[in-house]
Scaffold this motif. Sequence first.
Motif, PDB file in Angstrom:
ATOM      1  N   VAL A   8       0.874  -1.170   0.000  1.00 17.00           N
ATOM      2  CA  VAL A   8       0.000   0.000   0.000  1.00 17.00           C
ATOM      3  C   VAL A   8       0.911   1.221   0.000  1.00 17.00           C
ATOM      4  O   VAL A   8       1.782   1.348   0.863  1.00 17.00           O
ATOM      5  N   ILE A   9       0.720   2.075  -0.981  1.00 16.65           N
ATOM      6  CA  ILE A   9       1.458   3.335  -1.068  1.00 16.65           C
ATOM      7  C   ILE A   9       0.434   4.458  -0.983  1.00 16.65           C
ATOM      8  O   ILE A   9      -0.513   4.513  -1.780  1.00 16.65           O
ATOM      9  N   VAL A  10       0.613   5.329  -0.012  1.00 17.85           N
ATOM     10  CA  VAL A  10      -0.302   6.448   0.193  1.00 17.85           C
ATOM     11  C   VAL A  10       0.402   7.721  -0.229  1.00 17.85           C
ATOM     12  O   VAL A  10       1.549   7.957   0.150  1.00 17.85           O
ATOM     13  N   THR A  11      -0.286   8.545  -1.002  1.00 14.70           N
ATOM     14  CA  THR A  11       0.281   9.806  -1.474  1.00 14.70           C
ATOM     15  C   THR A  11      -0.617  10.956  -1.054  1.00 14.70           C
ATOM     16  O   THR A  11      -1.809  10.964  -1.368  1.00 14.70           O
ATOM     17  N   PHE A  12      -0.035  11.898  -0.324  1.00 24.26           N
ATOM     18  CA  PHE A  12      -0.695  13.152   0.034  1.00 24.26           C
ATOM     19  C   PHE A  12       0.009  14.262  -0.726  1.00 24.26           C
ATOM     20  O   PHE A  12       1.235  14.379  -0.665  1.00 24.26           O
TER      21      PHE A  12
END
Length: 96
Positions: A8-12
């Motif tokens: 899981v890669i989260v980008t803000f």
Amino acid sequence: MGSSHQTVIVTFNQPGASFGQDAVAALEDRLVGAIEAAQAGEFDGNLIDCGEVRLFAFGPDASDLFAAMEPHLRAFPARPAHATLRIGNTEQRVEL
């Protein structure tokens, strides 16, 4: 990374980087606790650059991993944001 791991890669993204590293560190602490409590995998770190924050986690099932992370990710105010669930050669994008 072994073939049994999903990611899981989260980008803000936030122009001007108005969120601080302290806020990101606090989010990471919450994510580590949630992932460990769910026994869903491991938090693997971050990359912070030019108003973009990426968070990385891996485990045997990306859906279970994301489910453990999701409440904390949705509560984090930086937007726009999305999560990418990598399952084998496929990716699923979830808007936050």
